[in-house]
Structures are given as structure tokens and as C-alpha cells.
Design a protein around this motif. Structure first.
Motif, PDB file in Angstrom:
ATOM      1  N   VAL A 263     -19.929  34.304 -46.754  1.00 39.83           N
ATOM      2  CA  VAL A 263     -20.596  34.122 -48.051  1.00 39.83           C
ATOM      3  C   VAL A 263     -19.910  33.008 -48.834  1.00 39.83           C
ATOM      4  O   VAL A 263     -20.565  32.115 -49.391  1.00 39.83           O
ATOM      5  CB  VAL A 263     -20.597  35.438 -48.866  1.00 39.83           C
ATOM      6  CG1 VAL A 263     -21.088  35.207 -50.287  1.00 39.83           C
ATOM      7  CG2 VAL A 263     -21.437  36.496 -48.167  1.00 39.83           C
ATOM      8  N   LEU A 264     -18.588  33.024 -48.868  1.00 40.44           N
ATOM      9  CA  LEU A 264     -17.829  32.030 -49.634  1.00 40.44           C
ATOM     10  C   LEU A 264     -18.020  30.618 -49.093  1.00 40.44           C
ATOM     11  O   LEU A 264     -18.073  29.648 -49.866  1.00 40.44           O
ATOM     12  CB  LEU A 264     -16.342  32.399 -49.639  1.00 40.44           C
ATOM     13  CG  LEU A 264     -15.972  33.727 -50.285  1.00 40.44           C
ATOM     14  CD1 LEU A 264     -14.485  34.011 -50.101  1.00 40.44           C
ATOM     15  CD2 LEU A 264     -16.367  33.764 -51.755  1.00 40.44           C
ATOM     16  N   GLU A 265     -18.110  30.489 -47.781  1.00 41.54           N
ATOM     17  CA  GLU A 265     -18.316  29.157 -47.195  1.00 41.54           C
ATOM     18  C   GLU A 265     -19.679  28.600 -47.582  1.00 41.54           C
ATOM     19  O   GLU A 265     -19.800  27.404 -47.900  1.00 41.54           O
ATOM     20  CB  GLU A 265     -18.157  29.226 -45.680  1.00 41.54           C
ATOM     21  CG  GLU A 265     -16.720  29.437 -45.271  1.00 41.54           C
ATOM     22  CD  GLU A 265     -16.527  29.736 -43.795  1.00 41.54           C
ATOM     23  OE1 GLU A 265     -15.386  29.610 -43.335  1.00 41.54           O
ATOM     24  OE2 GLU A 265     -17.513  30.101 -43.098  1.00 41.54           O
ATOM     25  N   TRP A 266     -20.712  29.429 -47.585  1.00 42.63           N
ATOM     26  CA  TRP A 266     -22.025  28.968 -48.030  1.00 42.63           C
ATOM     27  C   TRP A 266     -22.009  28.688 -49.531  1.00 42.63           C
ATOM     28  O   TRP A 266     -22.654  27.752 -49.998  1.00 42.63           O
ATOM     29  CB  TRP A 266     -23.117  29.967 -47.666  1.00 42.63           C
ATOM     30  CG  TRP A 266     -23.509  29.911 -46.229  1.00 42.63           C
ATOM     31  CD1 TRP A 266     -23.383  30.898 -45.294  1.00 42.63           C
ATOM     32  CD2 TRP A 266     -24.105  28.795 -45.543  1.00 42.63           C
ATOM     33  NE1 TRP A 266     -23.847  30.465 -44.071  1.00 42.63           N
ATOM     34  CE2 TRP A 266     -24.299  29.181 -44.196  1.00 42.63           C
ATOM     35  CE3 TRP A 266     -24.480  27.519 -45.932  1.00 42.63           C
ATOM     36  CZ2 TRP A 266     -24.859  28.329 -43.247  1.00 42.63           C
ATOM     37  CZ3 TRP A 266     -25.036  26.669 -44.977  1.00 42.63           C
ATOM     38  CH2 TRP A 266     -25.223  27.073 -43.657  1.00 42.63           C
ATOM     39  N   GLU A 267     -21.246  29.490 -50.283  1.00 40.45           N
ATOM     40  CA  GLU A 267     -21.111  29.230 -51.718  1.00 40.45           C
ATOM     41  C   GLU A 267     -20.496  27.855 -51.945  1.00 40.45           C
ATOM     42  O   GLU A 267     -20.938  27.105 -52.819  1.00 40.45           O
ATOM     43  CB  GLU A 267     -20.252  30.306 -52.374  1.00 40.45           C
ATOM     44  CG  GLU A 267     -20.039  30.078 -53.865  1.00 40.45           C
ATOM     45  CD  GLU A 267     -18.949  30.956 -54.447  1.00 40.45           C
ATOM     46  OE1 GLU A 267     -18.878  31.031 -55.683  1.00 40.45           O
ATOM     47  OE2 GLU A 267     -18.154  31.559 -53.675  1.00 40.45           O
ATOM     48  N   ASP A 268     -19.474  27.515 -51.163  1.00 41.19           N
ATOM     49  CA  ASP A 268     -18.846  26.191 -51.264  1.00 41.19           C
ATOM     50  C   ASP A 268     -19.875  25.087 -51.066  1.00 41.19           C
ATOM     51  O   ASP A 268     -19.878  24.089 -51.794  1.00 41.19           O
ATOM     52  CB  ASP A 268     -17.745  26.045 -50.217  1.00 41.19           C
ATOM     53  CG  ASP A 268     -16.356  26.078 -50.798  1.00 41.19           C
ATOM     54  OD1 ASP A 268     -16.206  26.382 -51.997  1.00 41.19           O
ATOM     55  OD2 ASP A 268     -15.412  25.799 -50.042  1.00 41.19           O
TER      56      ASP A 268
END
Length: 101
Positions: free
Chosen positions: A83-88
Motif C-alpha cells: 500500500v505504501l509503495e503505491w502511495e509513494d
């Protein structure tokens, strides 16, 4: 460089929905509310400026401490990290610095 933009309101919703769509394409079957929970808790704990693996571990521990679990997928650091990588990616497209989000 600070843009002054924050990930909130309609932009927060757009980000969460976009992340959910990307995860679906990657084969993750999860409720969109889980993405919201991850993004909201990240900001609640003010950890969004840390390294992604560290954020993922902090959130995993926080969810465990709160008694929040997932089914059929557990809410683990690798899932949170996805999730965090896509948020980035979304923040980059929006011109928002992670630390400012």
C-alpha cells in the motif's frame, strides 16, 4: 521543496481508491477500507516521513495492538508495504512530498 499540498479531503479519497485499484490489478483481494485505514493510521501516528519498511512495521504492530486483523489476508508488514509503495507513486504524481503529506 515543499509544495504546501496535503493528502486530505478529495485528494485522500482519490489516492486511496487509486491504490486499491492498483492492488486489485496486482492480485490483492481486499476491502478498500483497509487502504483507508492504513493511510489514516500512518498520519494519525505521524510516521509518514519515515522509511517505508519502518512505517509498515510500525503500522503492523499498531494494528496488532489495537486488535485489528484481516480476513482472508492478515494485515502484515508486506501487505502494508505494498500500500505504501503505491502511495509513494501517487504522491509523486500529485507533486506531494511524503514528509509533507
Amino acid at each position: 521543496m515543499t509544495t504546501g499540498r496535503k493528502l486530505e479531503g478529495a485528494l485522500f479519497t482519490e489516492c486511496a481508491e487509486w491504490i486499491w485499484e492498483q492492488l486489485q490489478e496486482d492480485g490483492y483481494q481486499m476491502a478498500g477500507e483497509l487502504v483507508d485505514l492504513i493511510l489514516e493510521t500512518e498520519r494519525e501516528l505521524s510516521v509518514q516521513a519515515r522509511e517505508l519498511p519502518e512505517i509498515a512495521r510500525v503500522l503492523e504492530d499498531e494494528f496488532r495492538m489495537r486488535g485489528i486483523s484481516g480476513a482472508p489476508l492478515e494485515i502484515t508488514a508486506p501487505l502494508i508495504l505494498a500500500v505504501l509503495e503505491w502511495e509513494d507513486d501517487f504522491l509523486g504524481f500529485a507533486g506531494i512530498q511524503r514528509a509533507d503529506s
